[in-house]
Motif scaffolding. Structure first.
Motif, PDB file in Angstrom:
ATOM      1  N   ILE A  78      49.869  34.046  60.418  1.00 47.88           N
ATOM      2  CA  ILE A  78      49.868  35.513  60.360  1.00 47.88           C
ATOM      3  C   ILE A  78      48.671  36.005  59.530  1.00 47.88           C
ATOM      4  CG2 ILE A  78      52.356  35.728  60.652  1.00 47.88           C
ATOM      5  CD1 ILE A  78      52.570  36.252  57.633  1.00 47.88           C
ATOM      6  N   TRP A  79      47.807  35.064  59.106  1.00 49.69           N
ATOM      7  CA  TRP A  79      46.608  35.414  58.352  1.00 49.69           C
ATOM      8  C   TRP A  79      45.383  35.098  59.203  1.00 49.69           C
ATOM      9  CZ3 TRP A  79      48.150  38.111  54.366  1.00 49.69           C
ATOM     10  CH2 TRP A  79      49.393  37.821  53.789  1.00 49.69           C
ATOM     11  N   GLU A  80      44.681  36.126  59.624  1.00 46.92           N
ATOM     12  CA  GLU A  80      43.511  35.960  60.479  1.00 46.92           C
ATOM     13  C   GLU A  80      42.307  35.594  59.613  1.00 46.92           C
ATOM     14  OE1 GLU A  80      44.216  40.413  59.766  1.00 46.92           O
ATOM     15  OE2 GLU A  80      45.387  38.597  60.054  1.00 46.92           O
ATOM     16  N   GLU A  81      42.305  34.354  59.116  1.00 47.06           N
ATOM     17  CA  GLU A  81      41.324  33.926  58.120  1.00 47.06           C
ATOM     18  C   GLU A  81      39.878  34.116  58.594  1.00 47.06           C
ATOM     19  OE1 GLU A  81      41.797  33.254  55.128  1.00 47.06           O
ATOM     20  OE2 GLU A  81      43.953  32.901  54.989  1.00 47.06           O
ATOM     21  N   LYS A  82      39.627  33.888  59.878  1.00 43.99           N
ATOM     22  CA  LYS A  82      38.257  34.028  60.400  1.00 43.99           C
ATOM     23  C   LYS A  82      37.726  35.440  60.158  1.00 43.99           C
ATOM     24  CE  LYS A  82      37.543  34.050  64.898  1.00 43.99           C
ATOM     25  NZ  LYS A  82      37.383  33.536  66.278  1.00 43.99           N
ATOM     26  N   ILE A  83      38.606  36.426  60.298  1.00 47.50           N
ATOM     27  CA  ILE A  83      38.208  37.818  60.093  1.00 47.50           C
ATOM     28  C   ILE A  83      38.202  38.161  58.613  1.00 47.50           C
ATOM     29  CG2 ILE A  83      38.829  40.224  60.563  1.00 47.50           C
ATOM     30  CD1 ILE A  83      40.046  39.226  63.213  1.00 47.50           C
ATOM     31  N   LEU A  84      39.262  37.769  57.914  1.00 42.63           N
ATOM     32  CA  LEU A  84      39.387  38.114  56.496  1.00 42.63           C
ATOM     33  C   LEU A  84      38.283  37.494  55.654  1.00 42.63           C
ATOM     34  CD1 LEU A  84      43.263  37.746  56.053  1.00 42.63           C
ATOM     35  CD2 LEU A  84      41.950  39.811  56.575  1.00 42.63           C
ATOM     36  N   SER A  85      37.736  36.363  56.092  1.00 43.64           N
ATOM     37  CA  SER A  85      36.681  35.703  55.328  1.00 43.64           C
ATOM     38  C   SER A  85      35.393  36.518  55.298  1.00 43.64           C
ATOM     39  CB  SER A  85      36.396  34.308  55.907  1.00 43.64           C
ATOM     40  OG  SER A  85      35.866  34.406  57.223  1.00 43.64           O
ATOM     41  N   HIS A  86      35.276  37.524  56.176  1.00 43.84           N
ATOM     42  CA  HIS A  86      34.079  38.369  56.218  1.00 43.84           C
ATOM     43  C   HIS A  86      34.154  39.529  55.229  1.00 43.84           C
ATOM     44  CE1 HIS A  86      31.690  37.190  59.981  1.00 43.84           C
ATOM     45  NE2 HIS A  86      32.598  36.257  59.820  1.00 43.84           N
ATOM     46  N   ILE A  87      35.304  39.712  54.581  1.00 45.12           N
ATOM     47  CA  ILE A  87      35.450  40.809  53.622  1.00 45.12           C
ATOM     48  C   ILE A  87      34.699  40.468  52.335  1.00 45.12           C
ATOM     49  CG2 ILE A  87      37.089  42.176  52.260  1.00 45.12           C
ATOM     50  CD1 ILE A  87      39.176  41.628  54.404  1.00 45.12           C
ATOM     51  N   HIS A  88      34.003  41.442  51.783  1.00 47.61           N
ATOM     52  CA  HIS A  88      33.268  41.236  50.536  1.00 47.61           C
ATOM     53  C   HIS A  88      34.231  40.745  49.454  1.00 47.61           C
ATOM     54  CE1 HIS A  88      30.824  41.982  47.000  1.00 47.61           C
ATOM     55  NE2 HIS A  88      29.776  42.261  47.775  1.00 47.61           N
ATOM     56  N   PRO A  89      33.881  39.713  48.706  1.00 51.70           N
ATOM     57  CA  PRO A  89      34.780  39.165  47.678  1.00 51.70           C
ATOM     58  C   PRO A  89      35.282  40.207  46.682  1.00 51.70           C
ATOM     59  CG  PRO A  89      32.912  37.706  48.010  1.00 51.70           C
ATOM     60  CD  PRO A  89      32.631  38.941  48.800  1.00 51.70           C
ATOM     61  N   ASP A  90      34.432  41.179  46.351  1.00 50.58           N
ATOM     62  CA  ASP A  90      34.836  42.207  45.386  1.00 50.58           C
ATOM     63  C   ASP A  90      35.857  43.175  45.968  1.00 50.58           C
ATOM     64  OD1 ASP A  90      33.108  41.083  43.601  1.00 50.58           O
ATOM     65  OD2 ASP A  90      31.501  42.542  43.904  1.00 50.58           O
ATOM     66  N   ASP A  91      35.957  43.238  47.295  1.00 47.13           N
ATOM     67  CA  ASP A  91      36.900  44.149  47.950  1.00 47.13           C
ATOM     68  C   ASP A  91      38.201  43.452  48.338  1.00 47.13           C
ATOM     69  OD1 ASP A  91      34.857  45.947  47.730  1.00 47.13           O
ATOM     70  OD2 ASP A  91      34.265  45.855  49.838  1.00 47.13           O
ATOM     71  N   GLN A  92      38.166  42.139  48.457  1.00 46.17           N
ATOM     72  CA  GLN A  92      39.306  41.391  48.975  1.00 46.17           C
ATOM     73  C   GLN A  92      40.548  41.552  48.115  1.00 46.17           C
ATOM     74  OE1 GLN A  92      41.127  40.046  51.463  1.00 46.17           O
ATOM     75  NE2 GLN A  92      39.553  38.513  51.928  1.00 46.17           N
ATOM     76  N   LEU A 133      28.837  45.834  56.049  1.00 46.86           N
ATOM     77  CA  LEU A 133      29.015  47.136  56.682  1.00 46.86           C
ATOM     78  C   LEU A 133      30.344  47.752  56.245  1.00 46.86           C
ATOM     79  CD1 LEU A 133      27.984  46.180  60.339  1.00 46.86           C
ATOM     80  CD2 LEU A 133      26.527  47.147  58.537  1.00 46.86           C
ATOM     81  N   PRO A 134      30.382  49.073  56.020  1.00 46.63           N
ATOM     82  CA  PRO A 134      31.651  49.719  55.677  1.00 46.63           C
ATOM     83  C   PRO A 134      32.619  49.624  56.860  1.00 46.63           C
ATOM     84  CG  PRO A 134      29.942  51.358  56.086  1.00 46.63           C
ATOM     85  CD  PRO A 134      29.253  50.025  56.062  1.00 46.63           C
ATOM     86  N   THR A 135      33.831  49.220  56.582  1.00 48.04           N
ATOM     87  CA  THR A 135      34.817  48.976  57.642  1.00 48.04           C
ATOM     88  C   THR A 135      36.155  49.607  57.272  1.00 48.04           C
ATOM     89  OG1 THR A 135      33.746  46.844  58.080  1.00 48.04           O
ATOM     90  CG2 THR A 135      35.924  47.197  59.044  1.00 48.04           C
ATOM     91  N   ARG A 136      36.742  50.290  58.237  1.00 48.13           N
ATOM     92  CA  ARG A 136      38.067  50.878  58.036  1.00 48.13           C
ATOM     93  C   ARG A 136      39.130  49.891  58.488  1.00 48.13           C
ATOM     94  NH1 ARG A 136      40.973  55.922  61.086  1.00 48.13           N
ATOM     95  NH2 ARG A 136      39.940  54.944  62.849  1.00 48.13           N
ATOM     96  N   HIS A 137      40.191  49.772  57.679  1.00 50.92           N
ATOM     97  CA  HIS A 137      41.295  48.868  58.000  1.00 50.92           C
ATOM     98  C   HIS A 137      42.596  49.658  57.990  1.00 50.92           C
ATOM     99  CE1 HIS A 137      44.613  46.211  56.444  1.00 50.92           C
ATOM    100  NE2 HIS A 137      44.230  45.528  57.490  1.00 50.92           N
ATOM    101  N   ARG A 138      43.384  49.474  59.039  1.00 50.83           N
ATOM    102  CA  ARG A 138      44.718  50.089  59.110  1.00 50.83           C
ATOM    103  C   ARG A 138      45.749  49.020  59.407  1.00 50.83           C
ATOM    104  NH1 ARG A 138      43.482  53.995  63.815  1.00 50.83           N
ATOM    105  NH2 ARG A 138      41.791  52.496  64.027  1.00 50.83           N
ATOM    106  N   ILE A 139      46.934  49.188  58.829  1.00 50.95           N
ATOM    107  CA  ILE A 139      48.004  48.249  59.115  1.00 50.95           C
ATOM    108  C   ILE A 139      49.312  49.000  59.371  1.00 50.95           C
ATOM    109  CG2 ILE A 139      48.398  47.893  56.627  1.00 50.95           C
ATOM    110  CD1 ILE A 139      49.316  45.039  57.388  1.00 50.95           C
ATOM    111  N   PHE A 140      49.961  48.615  60.457  1.00 54.48           N
ATOM    112  CA  PHE A 140      51.240  49.180  60.858  1.00 54.48           C
ATOM    113  C   PHE A 140      52.283  48.061  60.823  1.00 54.48           C
ATOM    114  CE2 PHE A 140      47.893  51.582  62.831  1.00 54.48           C
ATOM    115  CZ  PHE A 140      48.311  52.896  62.896  1.00 54.48           C
ATOM    116  N   TYR A 141      53.437  48.328  60.236  1.00 55.52           N
ATOM    117  CA  TYR A 141      54.529  47.358  60.236  1.00 55.52           C
ATOM    118  C   TYR A 141      55.610  47.799  61.222  1.00 55.52           C
ATOM    119  CZ  TYR A 141      52.845  44.961  56.008  1.00 55.52           C
ATOM    120  OH  TYR A 141      52.104  44.235  55.110  1.00 55.52           O
ATOM    121  N   PHE A 142      56.274  46.809  61.819  1.00 55.55           N
ATOM    122  CA  PHE A 142      57.353  47.078  62.774  1.00 55.55           C
ATOM    123  C   PHE A 142      58.535  46.165  62.468  1.00 55.55           C
ATOM    124  CE2 PHE A 142      53.283  47.851  64.771  1.00 55.55           C
ATOM    125  CZ  PHE A 142      53.441  49.080  65.401  1.00 55.55           C
TER     126      PHE A 142
END
Length: 249
Positions: A78-92, A133-142
């Motif tokens: 449930i962790w999309e590591e390939k994508i999450l690894s691109h987040i700046h370390p200071d923002d993670q 690059l500045p990126t918007r992230h949204r998360i919806f739970y169900f």
């Protein structure tokens, strides 16, 4: 005859439950795929019951250096590591803490209306050339049919114009917005932090109880609270997430 009917009914109900789960996941997969198409987003549907995710790559994917537009991928996590690894370390770390606050808001609510809310935050993500690059992230739970708690999550990633350290929860029905305030002491108590550190050292509940001069039942209760707060499957996963969040020493 009654016994046979009971067994048959049990079997049919099991098949129906399985079909319902398959149908609801398929519906959410179509929603995620539609987001990728209509909003050019990278859309990730995660099934918390099966620990699997479906990733749909919109045009944002090519800008960030991932897969070609229209690609699809299924992963055993449930962790999309390939994508999450691109987040700046200071923002993670901040992003993870904000998501944890949102998750606890959903899990501690006694109303299904909590699922009308979603979380929105921003971060820096690197493209294929390493440029952030500045990126918007949204998360919806169900939730699942007939179940409480979080069963599915859809995460969306889009290019943004700027980033902010602030995150907001937005209500899709009322338009209300709430700023997400991260208070680490409220997320995990000092006692829970102490116990997590001792668990990470490899100590058992019995040894921890003796060291802290509390009962083993109290230690076990703290362990369960930690697992619940961090939305983990067990203490090992909870400790791993806590380290990622920077909560552990």
């Amino acid at each position: 005859m009654i016994e046979i009917n009971d067994k048959l009914n049990e079997k049919l109900c099991q098949q129906m439950d399985g079909q319902l789960e398959e149908d609801e996941e398929q519906q959410l997969r179509l929603i995620a795929k539609s987001y990728a198409l209509c909003e050019n987003a990278i859309a990730v549907l995660s099934n918390h019951r099966t620990n699997k995710s479906h990733i749909y790559y919109g045009k944002t994917s090519e800008i960030l250096g991932f897969e070609t537009t229209g690609s699809y991928e299924k992963i055993d996590s449930i962790w999309e590591e390939k994508i999450l690894s691109h987040i700046h370390p200071d923002d993670q770390r901040l992003r993870n803490l904000q998501e944890l606050v949102y998750c606890q808001f959903i899990c501690t609510s006694h109303s299904d209306k909590a699922f009308d809310w979603y979380l929105e935050n921003t971060m820096r993500m690197s493209d294929k050339n390493g440029k952030y690059l500045p990126t918007r992230h949204r998360i919806f739970y169900f939730k699942g049919r007939g179940q409480r708690g979080i069963c599915y999550a859809i995460c969306l990633f889009n290019i943004a114009t700027k980033t902010s350290r602030l995150a907001v929860m937005k209500n899709t029905l009322t338009g209300e917005e709430r700023q997400v305030d991260v208070d680490e002491k409220q997320l995990i108590s000092e006692r829970e932090m102490t116990i997590m550190n001792l668990v990470c050292e490899g100590l058992s509940s019995k040894v921890i109880s003796a060291r802290l001069d509390i009962s083993k039942n109290t230690v076990d209760r703290h362990r369960q609270n930690i697992i619940s707060k961090l939305q983990a499957a067990n203490m090992n996963e909870a400790c791993h997430k806590a380290k990622q969040l920077g909560l552990l020493k």
